[in-house]
Design a protein around this motif. Structure first.
Motif, PDB file in Angstrom:
ATOM      1  N   SER A  94       0.831  -1.197   0.000  1.00  0.00           N
ATOM      2  CA  SER A  94       0.000   0.000   0.000  1.00  0.00           C
ATOM      3  C   SER A  94       0.874   1.260   0.000  1.00  0.00           C
ATOM      4  CB  SER A  94      -0.935  -0.005   1.211  1.00  0.00           C
ATOM      5  OG  SER A  94      -0.193  -0.114   2.412  1.00  0.00           O
ATOM      6  N   SER A  95       2.116   1.125   0.451  1.00  0.00           N
ATOM      7  CA  SER A  95       3.109   2.204   0.418  1.00  0.00           C
ATOM      8  C   SER A  95       4.478   1.553   0.486  1.00  0.00           C
ATOM      9  CB  SER A  95       2.927   3.160   1.597  1.00  0.00           C
ATOM     10  OG  SER A  95       3.185   2.493   2.828  1.00  0.00           O
ATOM     11  N   PHE A  96       5.517   2.289   0.103  1.00  0.00           N
ATOM     12  CA  PHE A  96       6.840   1.687   0.200  1.00  0.00           C
ATOM     13  C   PHE A  96       7.954   2.719   0.179  1.00  0.00           C
ATOM     14  CE2 PHE A  96       5.464   1.607  -4.202  1.00  0.00           C
ATOM     15  CZ  PHE A  96       6.572   1.996  -4.949  1.00  0.00           C
ATOM     16  N   ASP A  97       9.126   2.279   0.657  1.00  0.00           N
ATOM     17  CA  ASP A  97      10.357   3.061   0.631  1.00  0.00           C
ATOM     18  C   ASP A  97      11.219   2.589  -0.529  1.00  0.00           C
ATOM     19  OD1 ASP A  97       9.792   4.589   2.868  1.00  0.00           O
ATOM     20  OD2 ASP A  97      10.664   3.133   4.250  1.00  0.00           O
ATOM     21  N   ASP A  98      11.789   3.526  -1.274  1.00  0.00           N
ATOM     22  CA  ASP A  98      12.640   3.191  -2.410  1.00  0.00           C
ATOM     23  C   ASP A  98      14.087   3.513  -2.045  1.00  0.00           C
ATOM     24  OD1 ASP A  98      12.560   4.059  -5.971  1.00  0.00           O
ATOM     25  OD2 ASP A  98      13.800   2.676  -4.828  1.00  0.00           O
ATOM     26  N   LEU A  99      14.941   2.482  -1.982  1.00  0.00           N
ATOM     27  CA  LEU A  99      16.345   2.670  -1.642  1.00  0.00           C
ATOM     28  C   LEU A  99      17.189   3.036  -2.862  1.00  0.00           C
ATOM     29  CD1 LEU A  99      16.852  -0.302   0.848  1.00  0.00           C
ATOM     30  CD2 LEU A  99      16.195   2.057   1.345  1.00  0.00           C
TER      31      LEU A  99
ATOM     32  N   PRO B 141       1.716  -1.046   8.352  1.00  0.00           N
ATOM     33  CA  PRO B 141       1.053  -2.176   7.687  1.00  0.00           C
ATOM     34  C   PRO B 141       0.989  -1.973   6.170  1.00  0.00           C
ATOM     35  CG  PRO B 141      -0.151  -1.552   9.657  1.00  0.00           C
ATOM     36  CD  PRO B 141       0.898  -0.495   9.448  1.00  0.00           C
ATOM     37  N   GLY B 142       1.393  -2.977   5.418  1.00  0.00           N
ATOM     38  CA  GLY B 142       1.362  -2.894   3.963  1.00  0.00           C
ATOM     39  C   GLY B 142       2.529  -2.156   3.354  1.00  0.00           C
ATOM     40  N   GLU B 143       3.498  -1.718   4.169  1.00  0.00           N
ATOM     41  CA  GLU B 143       4.651  -0.996   3.628  1.00  0.00           C
ATOM     42  C   GLU B 143       5.670  -1.975   3.059  1.00  0.00           C
ATOM     43  OE1 GLU B 143       7.922   2.410   4.924  1.00  0.00           O
ATOM     44  OE2 GLU B 143       6.436   1.698   6.363  1.00  0.00           O
ATOM     45  N   CYS B 144       6.187  -1.653   1.866  1.00  0.00           N
ATOM     46  CA  CYS B 144       7.199  -2.466   1.207  1.00  0.00           C
ATOM     47  C   CYS B 144       8.478  -1.658   1.027  1.00  0.00           C
ATOM     48  CB  CYS B 144       6.706  -2.950  -0.157  1.00  0.00           C
ATOM     49  SG  CYS B 144       5.323  -4.123  -0.062  1.00  0.00           S
ATOM     50  N   VAL B 145       9.558  -2.358   0.753  1.00  0.00           N
ATOM     51  CA  VAL B 145      10.850  -1.719   0.516  1.00  0.00           C
ATOM     52  C   VAL B 145      11.353  -2.151  -0.859  1.00  0.00           C
ATOM     53  CG1 VAL B 145      13.246  -1.480   1.265  1.00  0.00           C
ATOM     54  CG2 VAL B 145      11.416  -1.693   2.976  1.00  0.00           C
ATOM     55  N   ILE B 146      11.729  -1.172  -1.689  1.00  0.00           N
ATOM     56  CA  ILE B 146      12.327  -1.465  -2.996  1.00  0.00           C
ATOM     57  C   ILE B 146      13.836  -1.306  -2.870  1.00  0.00           C
ATOM     58  CG2 ILE B 146      12.574  -0.743  -5.389  1.00  0.00           C
ATOM     59  CD1 ILE B 146       9.729   0.117  -5.399  1.00  0.00           C
ATOM     60  N   SER B 147      14.566  -2.366  -3.177  1.00  0.00           N
ATOM     61  CA  SER B 147      16.024  -2.349  -3.146  1.00  0.00           C
ATOM     62  C   SER B 147      16.510  -2.796  -4.518  1.00  0.00           C
ATOM     63  CB  SER B 147      16.538  -3.296  -2.054  1.00  0.00           C
ATOM     64  OG  SER B 147      17.941  -3.429  -2.114  1.00  0.00           O
TER      65      SER B 147
ATOM     66  N   ASP C 254      16.302  -3.964  -7.942  1.00  0.00           N
ATOM     67  CA  ASP C 254      15.206  -4.581  -8.696  1.00  0.00           C
ATOM     68  C   ASP C 254      14.414  -5.571  -7.842  1.00  0.00           C
ATOM     69  OD1 ASP C 254      16.918  -6.695  -8.460  1.00  0.00           O
ATOM     70  OD2 ASP C 254      16.966  -7.217 -10.575  1.00  0.00           O
ATOM     71  N   LYS C 255      14.466  -5.417  -6.516  1.00  0.00           N
ATOM     72  CA  LYS C 255      13.744  -6.289  -5.605  1.00  0.00           C
ATOM     73  C   LYS C 255      12.697  -5.502  -4.823  1.00  0.00           C
ATOM     74  CE  LYS C 255      15.952 -10.181  -6.183  1.00  0.00           C
ATOM     75  NZ  LYS C 255      16.539  -9.693  -7.436  1.00  0.00           N
ATOM     76  N   VAL C 256      11.552  -6.134  -4.600  1.00  0.00           N
ATOM     77  CA  VAL C 256      10.525  -5.576  -3.723  1.00  0.00           C
ATOM     78  C   VAL C 256      10.370  -6.523  -2.537  1.00  0.00           C
ATOM     79  CG1 VAL C 256       8.107  -4.926  -3.466  1.00  0.00           C
ATOM     80  CG2 VAL C 256       9.298  -4.440  -5.600  1.00  0.00           C
ATOM     81  N   TYR C 257      10.547  -5.994  -1.329  1.00  0.00           N
ATOM     82  CA  TYR C 257      10.380  -6.765  -0.100  1.00  0.00           C
ATOM     83  C   TYR C 257       9.110  -6.280   0.599  1.00  0.00           C
ATOM     84  CZ  TYR C 257      15.399  -7.874  -0.595  1.00  0.00           C
ATOM     85  OH  TYR C 257      16.621  -8.290  -1.054  1.00  0.00           O
ATOM     86  N   GLY C 258       8.315  -7.226   1.097  1.00  0.00           N
ATOM     87  CA  GLY C 258       7.091  -6.833   1.785  1.00  0.00           C
ATOM     88  C   GLY C 258       6.496  -7.958   2.593  1.00  0.00           C
ATOM     89  N   ASP C 259       5.252  -7.756   3.041  1.00  0.00           N
ATOM     90  CA  ASP C 259       4.553  -8.719   3.899  1.00  0.00           C
ATOM     91  C   ASP C 259       5.410  -9.111   5.099  1.00  0.00           C
ATOM     92  OD1 ASP C 259       2.363  -8.616   2.265  1.00  0.00           O
ATOM     93  OD2 ASP C 259       2.827 -10.460   1.180  1.00  0.00           O
TER      94      ASP C 259
ATOM     95  N   VAL D 114      17.046  -3.385  13.012  1.00  0.00           N
ATOM     96  CA  VAL D 114      17.219  -2.571  11.805  1.00  0.00           C
ATOM     97  C   VAL D 114      17.488  -3.503  10.642  1.00  0.00           C
ATOM     98  CG1 VAL D 114      18.639  -0.834  10.642  1.00  0.00           C
ATOM     99  CG2 VAL D 114      18.098  -0.581  13.067  1.00  0.00           C
ATOM    100  N   MET D 115      16.761  -3.326   9.549  1.00  0.00           N
ATOM    101  CA  MET D 115      17.011  -4.106   8.340  1.00  0.00           C
ATOM    102  C   MET D 115      18.051  -3.376   7.500  1.00  0.00           C
ATOM    103  SD  MET D 115      13.256  -5.532   7.201  1.00  0.00           S
ATOM    104  CE  MET D 115      12.555  -3.889   6.977  1.00  0.00           C
ATOM    105  N   ILE D 116      19.111  -4.091   7.145  1.00  0.00           N
ATOM    106  CA  ILE D 116      20.215  -3.518   6.369  1.00  0.00           C
ATOM    107  C   ILE D 116      20.219  -4.176   4.996  1.00  0.00           C
ATOM    108  CG2 ILE D 116      22.694  -3.096   6.270  1.00  0.00           C
ATOM    109  CD1 ILE D 116      22.739  -3.526   9.323  1.00  0.00           C
ATOM    110  N   PHE D 117      20.037  -3.364   3.954  1.00  0.00           N
ATOM    111  CA  PHE D 117      19.988  -3.861   2.581  1.00  0.00           C
ATOM    112  C   PHE D 117      21.304  -3.532   1.871  1.00  0.00           C
ATOM    113  CE2 PHE D 117      15.677  -3.114   3.932  1.00  0.00           C
ATOM    114  CZ  PHE D 117      14.931  -4.134   3.371  1.00  0.00           C
TER     115      PHE D 117
END
Length: 225
Positions: free
Chosen positions: A24-29, A44-50, A52-57, A68-71
């Motif tokens: 529903s929303s996301f952060d783009d690295l 809730p529903g936030e994803c992370v774009i790293s 060419d990958k999308v991480y979520g759920d 802390v999640m480190i990409f």
């Protein structure tokens, strides 16, 4: 940096065609794929774009509150290695459970890009008893990851890699960490194959050079005859 609504719609549209994280929303690295995201900051529903990958759920049963999640991402020829580390203050004698989903994002990936394997490890400097890390995946790989460490030493019988025959574009990872030591982070490395970007190895370049030199010599001999 927040991604645009148009980018979010691209992810949601693709999700209608195959299994994918619900975003529903996301952060783009950005294209480098490197950055930090605090677990507690996820909505809730936030994803992370790293890259060419999308991480979520993302789902946590009992991860440390300061996790802390480190990409990170590095490229070796036609292979890309995408790392996701969960760094926090883990407590000895505690079992942690969490999960997430990752998919190849077609809006940013080369056509035909596939996930080929998942590697796992955790950083531990000391232990009172062996600590264990177990990972389940959907779809299932060729082996279930089960790593046992006594201090910093990986114990015999551990399985740290799961391969996906034929490659996949979407992966759900479930993790269970039983901490009996001084653990600071858990790292997942997702390897993907990117077609059309195969960089020759030094040995291949050497052989290619010999071949070209031979053709040049052959042409000179023909000119003289």
């Amino acid at each position: 940096m927040r991604a645009s609504l148009l980018g979010a719609m691209a992810v949601l549209t693709f999700g209608a065609a195959q299994a994918a994280p619900t975003c529903s929303s996301f952060d783009d690295l950005g294209p480098s794929g490197a950055g930090l995201v605090a677990w507690s900051s996820l909505s809730p529903g936030e994803c992370v774009i790293s890259a060419d990958k999308v991480y979520g759920d993302f789902s946590a049963g009992s991860l440390p509150a300061d996790t802390v999640m480190i990409f990170n991402r590095n490229v070796v020829g036609a292979l890309e290695h995408h790392q996701l580390s969960f760094s926090g203050t883990y407590a000895t004698g505690t079992t942690y459970n969490w999960s997430y989903e990752v998919m190849v994002w077609p809006a940013a990936a080369m056509p035909g890009t596939i996930i080929t394997s998942l590697d796992a490890d955790f950083t531990q400097t000391a232990s009172d008893a062996p600590s264990t890390l177990d990972k389940t995946t959907m779809p299932a790989g060729d082996a279930m990851i089960h790593e046992v460490k006594d201090g910093a030493i990986v114990q015999p019988g551990s399985v740290t890699t799961s391969n996906f025959a034929g490659g996949i574009t979407d992966l759900v990872v479930g993790e269970t960490l039983s901490d009996f030591g001084t653990i600071s982070s858990v790292t997942n490395t997702i390897t993907e194959f990117v077609p059309g970007r195969n960089i020759p190895e030094p040995a291949s370049m050497f052989l290619l050079g010999i071949g070209l030199a031979g053709l040049g010599l052959q042409r000179r001999v023909r000119r003289r005859s």
